[in-house]
Enzyme design. Sequence first.
Site, PDB file in Angstrom:
ATOM      1  N   TYR A  33       0.826  -1.200   0.000  1.00 15.73           N
ATOM      2  CA  TYR A  33       0.000   0.000   0.000  1.00 15.73           C
ATOM      3  C   TYR A  33       0.857   1.244   0.000  1.00 15.73           C
ATOM      4  O   TYR A  33       2.073   1.178   0.206  1.00 15.73           O
ATOM      5  CB  TYR A  33      -0.943   0.000   1.217  1.00 15.73           C
ATOM      6  CG  TYR A  33      -0.284   0.338   2.544  1.00 15.73           C
ATOM      7  CD1 TYR A  33       0.576  -0.548   3.164  1.00 15.73           C
ATOM      8  CD2 TYR A  33      -0.517   1.562   3.171  1.00 15.73           C
ATOM      9  CE1 TYR A  33       1.183  -0.232   4.375  1.00 15.73           C
ATOM     10  CE2 TYR A  33       0.079   1.883   4.386  1.00 15.73           C
ATOM     11  CZ  TYR A  33       0.926   0.975   4.985  1.00 15.73           C
ATOM     12  OH  TYR A  33       1.528   1.292   6.177  1.00 15.73           O
ATOM     13  N   LYS A 149       6.545  -1.993   1.864  1.00 16.36           N
ATOM     14  CA  LYS A 149       5.373  -1.392   2.515  1.00 16.36           C
ATOM     15  C   LYS A 149       4.170  -2.318   2.361  1.00 16.36           C
ATOM     16  O   LYS A 149       3.262  -2.081   1.558  1.00 16.36           O
ATOM     17  CB  LYS A 149       5.086  -0.002   1.919  1.00 16.36           C
ATOM     18  CG  LYS A 149       4.190   0.841   2.809  1.00 16.36           C
ATOM     19  CD  LYS A 149       4.282   2.301   2.461  1.00 16.36           C
ATOM     20  CE  LYS A 149       3.305   3.149   3.229  1.00 16.36           C
ATOM     21  NZ  LYS A 149       3.389   3.060   4.685  1.00 16.36           N
ATOM     22  N   GLU A 182      11.955   2.875  14.246  1.00  8.36           N
ATOM     23  CA  GLU A 182      10.999   3.835  13.664  1.00  8.36           C
ATOM     24  C   GLU A 182       9.704   3.685  14.446  1.00  8.36           C
ATOM     25  O   GLU A 182       9.575   2.808  15.308  1.00  8.36           O
ATOM     26  CB  GLU A 182      10.773   3.542  12.182  1.00  8.36           C
ATOM     27  CG  GLU A 182      10.162   2.178  11.914  1.00  8.36           C
ATOM     28  CD  GLU A 182       9.918   1.894  10.429  1.00  8.36           C
ATOM     29  OE1 GLU A 182       9.728   2.835   9.654  1.00  8.36           O
ATOM     30  OE2 GLU A 182       9.905   0.692  10.072  1.00  8.36           O
ATOM     31  N   LEU A 207      11.233   1.378   7.206  1.00  9.07           N
ATOM     32  CA  LEU A 207      10.660   1.785   5.927  1.00  9.07           C
ATOM     33  C   LEU A 207      11.349   3.080   5.487  1.00  9.07           C
ATOM     34  O   LEU A 207      11.545   3.990   6.293  1.00  9.07           O
ATOM     35  CB  LEU A 207       9.157   2.031   6.074  1.00  9.07           C
ATOM     36  CG  LEU A 207       8.464   2.444   4.774  1.00  9.07           C
ATOM     37  CD1 LEU A 207       8.312   1.242   3.846  1.00  9.07           C
ATOM     38  CD2 LEU A 207       7.106   3.057   5.061  1.00  9.07           C
TER      39      LEU A 207
END
Length: 287
Positions: A33, A149, A182, A207
């Site tokens: 996505y 992702k 993250e 990411l």
Amino acid sequence: MPRTAYVNGRYVPHARAAVHVEDRGYQFADGVYEVCEVARGHIVDMTRHLDRLARSLGELSIAWPVSRAALVTIMREVVRRNRVEDGLVYLQVTRGVASRDHVFPVKPTRPALVITAKRSDPAAAASRAENGVKVITVPENRWERVDIKTIGLLPNVLARQKAKEAGAAEAWFVDDDGTVKEGAATNAWIVTRDGVLVTRPADRGILRGITRATAFDVAAKLGYHVEERGFTVEEAQAAREAFITAATTVIMPVVDIDGKPVANGHPGEVATSLRRAFFDVAEKTPA
Ligand code: PDD
């Protein structure tokens, strides 16, 4: 105004937008996505988002559901039909519908494409940015390929829920060595006492955020030095500033980490100036 979604070739009322029960996204999280910010009637950083989509699809051997040019047209159309001036456009591609079996379908399936858009309130976001947000930390428990992702986000969901229950807006995943990876849906940054911006390298383990990439451009324009290296929770708590980046938050000051205030507990000048300059520097595609 009723919302409209795009599902596999058709624009349909959002309330009735649906995919098949044997869509591999639904059964295996076998899909990817993107979320793009929409600001002042423009889709932000579309090229970078679609480049990352291309990489995610390639890593999972999922074909493009439509051409890249067609995807741009549909994204703009969904934003327009929903009259989104400020908000988000979400797109999801899964491997498609097939009888449930872990291995890829022998007969290639048509990848499924869903695109939705929703409005957000810029005034509410500005007020959040004026106050800053709190984060908590959680142990890293995700797979190694978080650079893709994918829609497989259960650890991220659980981490965010934990943050919410603790009165925080985000949870930072922390590696075994004590360094921050993250957030559940954002990249993590600090500003050192000497004014250097620090964020973890994106070659593995996180990411490669699009907002992160554009934040480098904004930092360069404002004359800030950026260092890509890991930092610990303790270093972040003792930093001059901390902030998070994502299409959903743009640049958002962090004022508290695990209950400890960052600096004086108020948003700092670096994060605030990056946020202010962001839209001018980012790529803008009219919807
Ligand atoms: N999340 N890290 C993770 C794990 C993310 O899920 C995201 C984005 C980011 C920031 O990436 P970008 O700057 O490209 O938005 C970093 C999206 C917004 C989401 O899941 O809603």
